[in-house]
Design a protein around this motif. Structure first.
Motif, mmCIF file in Angstrom:
data_model
loop_
_atom_site.group_PDB
_atom_site.id
_atom_site.type_symbol
_atom_site.label_atom_id
_atom_site.label_comp_id
_atom_site.label_asym_id
_atom_site.label_seq_id
_atom_site.Cartn_x
_atom_site.Cartn_y
_atom_site.Cartn_z
ATOM 1 N N ILE A 213 58.617 44.107 41.995
ATOM 2 C CA ILE A 213 57.355 43.503 42.410
ATOM 3 C C ILE A 213 56.989 42.764 41.131
ATOM 4 C CG2 ILE A 213 54.883 44.342 42.667
ATOM 5 C CD1 ILE A 213 55.693 46.947 43.669
ATOM 6 N N GLU A 214 56.649 41.376 41.475
ATOM 7 C CA GLU A 214 56.139 40.137 40.470
ATOM 8 C C GLU A 214 54.824 40.757 40.063
ATOM 9 O OE1 GLU A 214 57.628 37.784 39.071
ATOM 10 O OE2 GLU A 214 59.505 38.042 39.896
ATOM 11 N N LEU A 215 54.635 40.698 38.954
ATOM 12 C CA LEU A 215 53.141 40.958 38.341
ATOM 13 C C LEU A 215 52.853 39.547 37.272
ATOM 14 C CD1 LEU A 215 53.364 44.514 37.840
ATOM 15 C CD2 LEU A 215 52.414 43.767 39.753
ATOM 16 N N SER A 216 51.644 39.666 36.984
ATOM 17 C CA SER A 216 51.449 38.514 35.710
ATOM 18 C C SER A 216 50.028 39.461 35.434
ATOM 19 C CB SER A 216 50.882 37.388 36.484
ATOM 20 O OG SER A 216 50.092 37.088 37.070
ATOM 21 N N PHE A 217 49.710 39.128 34.056
ATOM 22 C CA PHE A 217 48.676 39.404 33.066
ATOM 23 C C PHE A 217 48.149 38.354 32.299
ATOM 24 C CE2 PHE A 217 51.056 43.360 33.904
ATOM 25 C CZ PHE A 217 50.156 44.415 34.019
ATOM 26 N N SER A 218 46.822 38.093 32.484
ATOM 27 C CA SER A 218 46.091 37.190 31.997
ATOM 28 C C SER A 218 44.731 37.783 31.208
ATOM 29 C CB SER A 218 45.588 36.060 32.807
ATOM 30 O OG SER A 218 45.040 34.962 32.140
ATOM 31 N N LYS A 219 44.590 37.507 29.933
ATOM 32 C CA LYS A 219 43.307 38.276 29.285
ATOM 33 C C LYS A 219 43.262 39.671 29.686
ATOM 34 C CE LYS A 219 40.858 33.799 28.884
ATOM 35 N NZ LYS A 219 39.531 33.143 29.380
ATOM 36 N N GLY A 220 44.368 40.494 29.919
ATOM 37 C CA GLY A 220 44.462 41.730 30.058
ATOM 38 C C GLY A 220 44.293 42.119 31.468
ATOM 39 N N LYS A 221 43.964 41.273 32.429
ATOM 40 C CA LYS A 221 43.946 41.558 33.796
ATOM 41 C C LYS A 221 45.106 41.451 34.463
ATOM 42 C CE LYS A 221 39.301 42.249 34.499
ATOM 43 N NZ LYS A 221 38.736 43.431 35.325
ATOM 44 N N ILE A 222 45.483 42.652 35.567
ATOM 45 C CA ILE A 222 46.738 42.380 36.133
ATOM 46 C C ILE A 222 46.424 41.495 37.521
ATOM 47 C CG2 ILE A 222 46.174 44.482 37.645
ATOM 48 C CD1 ILE A 222 49.140 45.204 37.653
ATOM 49 N N SER A 223 47.654 40.701 37.929
ATOM 50 C CA SER A 223 47.477 40.155 39.118
ATOM 51 C C SER A 223 48.713 40.421 39.854
ATOM 52 C CB SER A 223 47.376 38.542 38.994
ATOM 53 O OG SER A 223 46.002 38.331 38.347
ATOM 54 N N LYS A 239 42.780 48.412 44.925
ATOM 55 C CA LYS A 239 41.449 48.314 45.536
ATOM 56 C C LYS A 239 40.800 49.566 45.663
ATOM 57 C CE LYS A 239 42.765 43.833 47.493
ATOM 58 N NZ LYS A 239 43.328 43.093 48.729
ATOM 59 N N SER A 240 41.514 50.724 45.860
ATOM 60 C CA SER A 240 40.913 52.030 46.340
ATOM 61 C C SER A 240 40.006 52.385 45.338
ATOM 62 C CB SER A 240 42.064 53.217 46.790
ATOM 63 O OG SER A 240 42.627 53.504 45.719
ATOM 64 N N PHE A 241 40.244 51.964 44.201
ATOM 65 C CA PHE A 241 39.203 52.675 43.053
ATOM 66 C C PHE A 241 38.059 52.104 43.194
ATOM 67 C CE2 PHE A 241 43.548 53.752 41.266
ATOM 68 C CZ PHE A 241 43.545 54.769 40.819
ATOM 69 N N CYS A 242 37.792 50.946 43.769
ATOM 70 C CA CYS A 242 36.400 50.206 43.865
ATOM 71 C C CYS A 242 35.921 50.057 42.403
ATOM 72 C CB CYS A 242 35.454 50.978 44.755
ATOM 73 S SG CYS A 242 35.967 51.243 46.435
ATOM 74 N N ASP A 243 36.493 49.630 41.523
ATOM 75 C CA ASP A 243 36.375 49.273 40.031
ATOM 76 C C ASP A 243 37.018 48.204 39.513
ATOM 77 O OD1 ASP A 243 35.489 49.748 37.603
ATOM 78 O OD2 ASP A 243 36.134 51.817 37.325
ATOM 79 N N GLU A 244 36.469 47.179 39.031
ATOM 80 C CA GLU A 244 37.253 45.973 38.314
ATOM 81 C C GLU A 244 37.884 46.636 37.211
ATOM 82 O OE1 GLU A 244 37.887 42.909 39.198
ATOM 83 O OE2 GLU A 244 37.370 43.597 41.034
ATOM 84 N N ASN A 245 37.410 47.555 36.316
ATOM 85 C CA ASN A 245 37.907 47.905 35.230
ATOM 86 C C ASN A 245 39.176 48.519 35.395
ATOM 87 O OD1 ASN A 245 35.683 47.135 33.787
ATOM 88 N ND2 ASN A 245 34.666 49.122 33.966
ATOM 89 N N ILE A 246 39.622 48.887 36.523
ATOM 90 C CA ILE A 246 41.035 49.581 36.679
ATOM 91 C C ILE A 246 42.181 48.564 36.594
ATOM 92 C CG2 ILE A 246 41.303 49.155 39.180
ATOM 93 C CD1 ILE A 246 41.833 52.480 37.444
ATOM 94 N N TYR A 247 41.617 47.354 36.661
ATOM 95 C CA TYR A 247 42.636 46.296 36.736
ATOM 96 C C TYR A 247 43.147 45.811 35.093
ATOM 97 C CZ TYR A 247 41.821 45.445 41.851
ATOM 98 O OH TYR A 247 41.825 45.579 42.951
ATOM 99 N N THR A 276 62.515 53.508 28.744
ATOM 100 C CA THR A 276 61.673 52.810 29.725
ATOM 101 C C THR A 276 60.197 52.646 28.930
ATOM 102 O OG1 THR A 276 60.285 54.847 30.454
ATOM 103 C CG2 THR A 276 62.290 54.056 31.738
ATOM 104 N N PHE A 277 59.566 51.631 29.209
ATOM 105 C CA PHE A 277 58.050 51.610 28.728
ATOM 106 C C PHE A 277 57.174 51.429 29.895
ATOM 107 C CE2 PHE A 277 58.327 46.972 29.921
ATOM 108 C CZ PHE A 277 57.209 46.610 29.923
ATOM 109 N N HIS A 278 55.814 51.842 29.737
ATOM 110 C CA HIS A 278 55.132 51.855 30.721
ATOM 111 C C HIS A 278 53.517 51.216 30.423
ATOM 112 C CE1 HIS A 278 54.209 55.767 28.890
ATOM 113 N NE2 HIS A 278 53.218 55.758 29.260
ATOM 114 N N ILE A 279 52.930 50.612 31.154
ATOM 115 C CA ILE A 279 51.651 49.919 31.081
ATOM 116 C C ILE A 279 50.562 50.980 31.624
ATOM 117 C CG2 ILE A 279 50.168 48.092 31.351
ATOM 118 C CD1 ILE A 279 52.567 46.232 31.682
ATOM 119 N N GLY A 280 49.637 51.414 30.958
ATOM 120 C CA GLY A 280 48.575 52.267 31.490
ATOM 121 C C GLY A 280 47.451 51.460 31.810
ATOM 122 N N MET A 281 46.987 51.590 32.990
ATOM 123 C CA MET A 281 45.765 50.618 33.725
ATOM 124 C C MET A 281 44.619 51.557 33.709
ATOM 125 S SD MET A 281 47.736 48.005 34.100
ATOM 126 C CE MET A 281 46.275 47.140 34.885
ATOM 127 N N GLY A 282 43.530 50.875 33.383
ATOM 128 C CA GLY A 282 42.072 51.616 33.677
ATOM 129 C C GLY A 282 41.644 52.243 32.071
#
Length: 321
Positions: A213-223, A239-247, A276-282
């Protein structure tokens, strides 16, 4: 190892419960049979033990967990063994500040098997701590971290003012937090992650993607620019979190468990896998960050090359320090 053997390992080797402990296990009804095994082993050691079952109608388990803060304060050892992780909740942070110790032990699996039946739980925590102790001194002197992978990931992270630490199951002293995910973790600056990411390991609770899956990050936010089924699945989950901070990317983790396999069966096994490495969101408050959100989940990537400033600490998934 068997369920009973792994349960004994958690009680005796990780929590190291003593007869003067007051032990609380927070869980869901789905996992009550496994939790009763853990409780039975603790009680046979003379430990006062209580199971708290989260009501089934609680859709935001983290919010419920925060609401029972006064109850948590009655116990010296707390195990969050619900379907999902409770580690990053404010209530955990507050209880630990008051002297409790907390073990995060999320029970979720995609295989239908009990998490207590997985071999990765028998990992010798001393081996993982040895690996962590090679990484942490370098990270303590580092503000910027760059990670690349052969799949195409090229990301930079900022940890200015933040402390890197590790989890290796063991949580035997007051004021401690640990997790069944054996890892080095960093509560990174939540608005600073930049670059491209190609997700090829695991989507946390959603399991392993059948395509990258192709992702990008800008100023901390995922796209998520990927319009494949997997990309849409991840996007819908956000989107199911209904919370912009999860991004916001709020944690950087490096797996330390050589018995773990990143196969999408168990997200806690996926993110703890060595190589492996992981990115924690939220949310990352209990990890030492400042970011609150309605949840936390992790995206796992394979075989990273990791630079702490100019020092390479891992190449293609192997520690080189």
């Amino acid at each position: 190892m068997s369920i009973i053997e792994n349960a004994g390992y958690i009680v005796n080797d990780w929590l190291k419960l003593k007869s003067d402990d007051r032990f609380l296990i927070v869980t869901n009804s789905k996992h009550i049979d496994d939790i009763c095994v853990i409780k039975d082993i603790a009680e046979k050691a003379g430990v006062f033990s209580v199971i708290l079952v989260i009501p089934e109608n609680k859709t935001q388990i983290g919010t419920f967990f925060n609401s029972i803060q006064p109850t948590l304060d009655l116990f010296t050892a707390i195990m969050g063994a619900a379907e999902y992780s409770l580690l990053t909740n404010k209530a955990v942070s507050e209880s630990v500040k008051k002297g409790a110790r907390f073990l995060s032990f999320p029970m979720s699996t995609n295989s239908g098997k009990s998490i207590l039946s997985y071999d990765f739980l028998s990992m010798d925590y001393r081996d993982s701590l040895e690996k962590a102790n090679k990484i942490l001194p370098v990270l303590s002197k580092t503000n910027r971290i760059r990670i690349t992978t052969e799949a195409g990931t090229d990301l930079t992270f900022d940890k200015t003012g933040r402390k890197a630490d590790c989890f290796a199951g063991v949580v035997d002293k007051p004021y401690q937090i640990s997790s069944s995910s054996f890892e080095v973790y960093i509560p990174i600056i939540e608005t600073a992650t930049e670059g491209r990411a190609v997700l090829d390991g695991s989507m946390g609770y959603l399991g392993k993607p059948d395509k990258n899956i192709e992702l990008s990050f800008s100023k901390g936010k995922i796209s998520i620019s990927d319009e494949t089924d997997m990309g849409r699945k991840l996007s819908d989950y956000l989107k199911s979190f209904c919370d912009e901070n999860i991004y916001n990317a709020s944690e950087l983790g490096i797996g330390l468990n050589t018995k773990s396999k990143c196969r999408g069966d168990s997200y806690i096994e996926d993110e703890s896998t060595y190589g492996t490495f992981h990115i924690g969101m939220g949310r990352n408050i209990a990890l030492g960050g400042k970011h609150n959100a309605k949840g936390h989940f992790d995206l796992v990537f394979n075989k990273p090359t990791i630079y702490a400033e100019e020092i390479c600490i891992m190449r293609d998934g192997e520690l080189i320090l």
